[in-house]
Design a protein around this motif. Sequence first.
Motif, PDB file in Angstrom:
ATOM      1  N   LEU A 191       0.870  -1.166   0.000  1.00  8.32           N
ATOM      2  CA  LEU A 191       0.000   0.000   0.000  1.00  8.32           C
ATOM      3  C   LEU A 191       0.908   1.217   0.000  1.00  8.32           C
ATOM      4  CD1 LEU A 191      -2.770   1.405   0.235  1.00  8.32           C
ATOM      5  CD2 LEU A 191      -2.489   1.292   2.731  1.00  8.32           C
ATOM      6  N   LEU A 192       0.818   2.013  -1.066  1.00  7.97           N
ATOM      7  CA  LEU A 192       1.658   3.201  -1.196  1.00  7.97           C
ATOM      8  C   LEU A 192       0.890   4.454  -0.826  1.00  7.97           C
ATOM      9  CD1 LEU A 192       3.646   2.662  -4.534  1.00  7.97           C
ATOM     10  CD2 LEU A 192       4.253   1.979  -2.196  1.00  7.97           C
ATOM     11  N   ASP A 193       1.510   5.283  -0.013  1.00  7.34           N
ATOM     12  CA  ASP A 193       1.042   6.631   0.249  1.00  7.34           C
ATOM     13  C   ASP A 193       1.607   7.470  -0.899  1.00  7.34           C
ATOM     14  OD1 ASP A 193       0.551   9.177   1.146  1.00  7.34           O
ATOM     15  OD2 ASP A 193       1.380   8.874   3.139  1.00  7.34           O
ATOM     16  N   VAL A 194       0.755   7.884  -1.819  1.00  7.71           N
ATOM     17  CA  VAL A 194       1.209   8.475  -3.084  1.00  7.71           C
ATOM     18  C   VAL A 194       1.759   9.888  -2.873  1.00  7.71           C
ATOM     19  CG1 VAL A 194       0.513   9.182  -5.405  1.00  7.71           C
ATOM     20  CG2 VAL A 194      -0.425   7.079  -4.403  1.00  7.71           C
ATOM     21  N   GLU A 195       3.004  10.084  -3.314  1.00  5.69           N
ATOM     22  CA  GLU A 195       3.623  11.407  -3.297  1.00  5.69           C
ATOM     23  C   GLU A 195       3.369  12.158  -4.603  1.00  5.69           C
ATOM     24  OE1 GLU A 195       7.720  11.544  -1.329  1.00  5.69           O
ATOM     25  OE2 GLU A 195       7.578   9.460  -2.016  1.00  5.69           O
ATOM     26  N   ALA A 196       3.451  11.449  -5.708  1.00  5.68           N
ATOM     27  CA  ALA A 196       3.233  12.050  -7.023  1.00  5.68           C
ATOM     28  C   ALA A 196       2.862  10.955  -8.004  1.00  5.68           C
ATOM     29  CB  ALA A 196       4.483  12.782  -7.514  1.00  5.68           C
ATOM     30  N   CYS A 197       2.135  11.342  -9.054  1.00  2.79           N
ATOM     31  CA  CYS A 197       1.799  10.398 -10.124  1.00  2.79           C
ATOM     32  C   CYS A 197       1.859  11.147 -11.443  1.00  2.79           C
ATOM     33  CB  CYS A 197       0.414   9.797  -9.912  1.00  2.79           C
ATOM     34  SG  CYS A 197       0.024   8.486 -11.110  1.00  2.79           S
ATOM     35  N   GLY A 198       2.645  10.631 -12.364  1.00  5.76           N
ATOM     36  CA  GLY A 198       2.750  11.254 -13.671  1.00  5.76           C
ATOM     37  C   GLY A 198       1.498  11.033 -14.500  1.00  5.76           C
ATOM     38  N   VAL A 199       1.376  11.825 -15.551  1.00  5.78           N
ATOM     39  CA  VAL A 199       0.254  11.705 -16.485  1.00  5.78           C
ATOM     40  C   VAL A 199       0.801  11.206 -17.819  1.00  5.78           C
ATOM     41  CG1 VAL A 199      -1.621  12.893 -17.668  1.00  5.78           C
ATOM     42  CG2 VAL A 199      -0.969  13.596 -15.360  1.00  5.78           C
ATOM     43  N   CYS A 200       0.378  10.020 -18.211  1.00  9.44           N
ATOM     44  CA  CYS A 200       0.794   9.413 -19.469  1.00  9.44           C
ATOM     45  C   CYS A 200      -0.323   9.574 -20.492  1.00  9.44           C
ATOM     46  CB  CYS A 200       1.096   7.931 -19.236  1.00  9.44           C
ATOM     47  SG  CYS A 200       1.500   7.006 -20.737  1.00  9.44           S
ATOM     48  N   ARG A 201       0.053   9.568 -21.756  1.00  3.85           N
ATOM     49  CA  ARG A 201      -0.965   9.663 -22.812  1.00  3.85           C
ATOM     50  C   ARG A 201      -1.980   8.531 -22.698  1.00  3.85           C
ATOM     51  NH1 ARG A 201      -3.880  13.118 -25.609  1.00  3.85           N
ATOM     52  NH2 ARG A 201      -5.079  11.920 -27.124  1.00  3.85           N
ATOM     53  N   THR A 202      -1.544   7.368 -22.207  1.00  2.00           N
ATOM     54  CA  THR A 202      -2.482   6.259 -22.033  1.00  2.00           C
ATOM     55  C   THR A 202      -3.582   6.614 -21.038  1.00  2.00           C
ATOM     56  OG1 THR A 202      -0.712   4.680 -22.517  1.00  2.00           O
ATOM     57  CG2 THR A 202      -2.670   3.806 -21.451  1.00  2.00           C
ATOM     58  N   ASP A 203      -3.245   7.383 -20.000  1.00  2.00           N
ATOM     59  CA  ASP A 203      -4.269   7.833 -19.052  1.00  2.00           C
ATOM     60  C   ASP A 203      -5.308   8.698 -19.752  1.00  2.00           C
ATOM     61  OD1 ASP A 203      -2.989   6.637 -16.777  1.00  2.00           O
ATOM     62  OD2 ASP A 203      -1.567   8.298 -16.775  1.00  2.00           O
ATOM     63  N   LEU A 204      -4.848   9.548 -20.663  1.00  2.00           N
ATOM     64  CA  LEU A 204      -5.777  10.387 -21.420  1.00  2.00           C
ATOM     65  C   LEU A 204      -6.633   9.539 -22.353  1.00  2.00           C
ATOM     66  CD1 LEU A 204      -3.485  13.438 -22.293  1.00  2.00           C
ATOM     67  CD2 LEU A 204      -5.031  13.148 -20.347  1.00  2.00           C
ATOM     68  N   HIS A 205      -6.039   8.517 -22.964  1.00  2.00           N
ATOM     69  CA  HIS A 205      -6.816   7.614 -23.825  1.00  2.00           C
ATOM     70  C   HIS A 205      -7.944   6.960 -23.028  1.00  2.00           C
ATOM     71  CE1 HIS A 205      -4.509   8.025 -27.402  1.00  2.00           C
ATOM     72  NE2 HIS A 205      -3.431   7.418 -26.961  1.00  2.00           N
ATOM     73  N   LEU A 206      -7.638   6.560 -21.797  1.00  2.00           N
ATOM     74  CA  LEU A 206      -8.651   5.916 -20.964  1.00  2.00           C
ATOM     75  C   LEU A 206      -9.737   6.918 -20.576  1.00  2.00           C
ATOM     76  CD1 LEU A 206      -9.447   3.301 -19.427  1.00  2.00           C
ATOM     77  CD2 LEU A 206      -8.185   4.208 -17.468  1.00  2.00           C
ATOM     78  N   ALA A 207      -9.321   8.110 -20.179  1.00  2.00           N
ATOM     79  CA  ALA A 207     -10.289   9.116 -19.751  1.00  2.00           C
ATOM     80  C   ALA A 207     -11.186   9.570 -20.890  1.00  2.00           C
ATOM     81  CB  ALA A 207      -9.561  10.317 -19.143  1.00  2.00           C
ATOM     82  N   GLU A 208     -10.619   9.647 -22.086  1.00  2.00           N
ATOM     83  CA  GLU A 208     -11.385  10.157 -23.218  1.00  2.00           C
ATOM     84  C   GLU A 208     -12.134   9.072 -23.977  1.00  2.00           C
ATOM     85  OE1 GLU A 208      -9.318  14.271 -24.467  1.00  2.00           O
ATOM     86  OE2 GLU A 208      -8.444  12.501 -25.403  1.00  2.00           O
ATOM     87  N   GLY A 209     -11.954   7.801 -23.586  1.00  2.00           N
ATOM     88  CA  GLY A 209     -12.697   6.715 -24.211  1.00  2.00           C
ATOM     89  C   GLY A 209     -12.025   6.087 -25.403  1.00  2.00           C
ATOM     90  N   ASP A 210     -10.799   6.525 -25.745  1.00  2.00           N
ATOM     91  CA  ASP A 210     -10.078   5.892 -26.850  1.00  2.00           C
ATOM     92  C   ASP A 210      -9.642   4.480 -26.486  1.00  2.00           C
ATOM     93  OD1 ASP A 210     -10.227   8.302 -28.308  1.00  2.00           O
ATOM     94  OD2 ASP A 210      -8.435   9.059 -27.309  1.00  2.00           O
ATOM     95  N   LEU A 211      -9.400   4.260 -25.205  1.00  2.00           N
ATOM     96  CA  LEU A 211      -9.032   2.947 -24.683  1.00  2.00           C
ATOM     97  C   LEU A 211     -10.224   2.425 -23.888  1.00  2.00           C
ATOM     98  CD1 LEU A 211      -6.593   0.967 -24.424  1.00  2.00           C
ATOM     99  CD2 LEU A 211      -6.100   2.082 -22.233  1.00  2.00           C
ATOM    100  N   PRO A 212     -10.864   1.361 -24.353  1.00  2.00           N
ATOM    101  CA  PRO A 212     -12.063   0.873 -23.656  1.00  2.00           C
ATOM    102  C   PRO A 212     -11.750   0.490 -22.214  1.00  2.00           C
ATOM    103  CG  PRO A 212     -11.843  -0.157 -25.822  1.00  2.00           C
ATOM    104  CD  PRO A 212     -10.559   0.565 -25.559  1.00  2.00           C
ATOM    105  N   PRO A 213     -12.517   0.976 -21.256  1.00  2.00           N
ATOM    106  CA  PRO A 213     -12.266   0.631 -19.849  1.00  2.00           C
ATOM    107  C   PRO A 213     -12.505  -0.855 -19.602  1.00  2.00           C
ATOM    108  CG  PRO A 213     -14.354   1.787 -20.072  1.00  2.00           C
ATOM    109  CD  PRO A 213     -13.679   1.865 -21.402  1.00  2.00           C
ATOM    110  N   ARG A 214     -11.699  -1.429 -18.730  1.00  2.00           N
ATOM    111  CA  ARG A 214     -11.849  -2.838 -18.381  1.00  2.00           C
ATOM    112  C   ARG A 214     -12.646  -3.026 -17.097  1.00  2.00           C
ATOM    113  NH1 ARG A 214      -6.024  -5.731 -19.862  1.00  2.00           N
ATOM    114  NH2 ARG A 214      -6.339  -5.755 -22.118  1.00  2.00           N
TER     115      ARG A 214
END
Length: 221
Positions: free
Chosen positions: A50-73
């Motif tokens: 279990l990680l206490d998150v300090e930072a998380c980068g934003v990858c283009r794949t995250d945008l694909h998921l958010a915008e629906g280009d990558l079908p959610p699982r």
Amino acid sequence: MAGRTADVPSPVPGRDTVSGWAVHRPGPITSGPLASVRRPLPEPGPRELLLDVEACGVCRTDLHLAEGDLPPRRPETVPGHEIVGRVAATGDEVTGFRVGDRAGGAWLRSTCGMCRYCRAGRENLCPASRYTGWDADGGFAAAALVPADYAYPLPDRQDATQLAPLLCAGIIGYRALRRSALPPGGRLGIYGFGASAHLTAQVAVAEGARVHVLTRGGAGP
């Protein structure tokens, strides 16, 4: 690109919930596809951190998921797979990590370990592979579960926002550089120039390579 999660409370003793951002209704970023959520603080399984998150980068794949280009699982998934955090708790079978250690979680979350791809060191091609922020909740939250076998020990003194991109763009670029079998002092050609390319170029230059970048110019009049 990496961003701190300072506006999201960190898991502390006595806290039983964690807040984050989930893909509520995939669509253009301007439509606000992410929704603020609060969920029970997850408990690590036998081989999880279990990680206490300090930072998380934003990858283009995250945008694909958010915008629906990558079908959610799975519904209401929390994206984010360039995770830097501190170990807040460990599962019973975890070795190599202790509470307080700094660790990272990346895109590749698990593989079968038995198929021909896994045995050949090409786990990314495993048919049973699972991914952070797609098959399971990721790091756009105050806390995230990461399988210990797929977690990366990270240095304590580096800025978390500088470490985060290494967990995707850095991994991709470094692997490509090593696969290229570039000889000492050789010439490296990079086609296109995104996040992984600029990190790869820095490593190659530091190792004495001459780097050539080939990309498209801007549109003409």
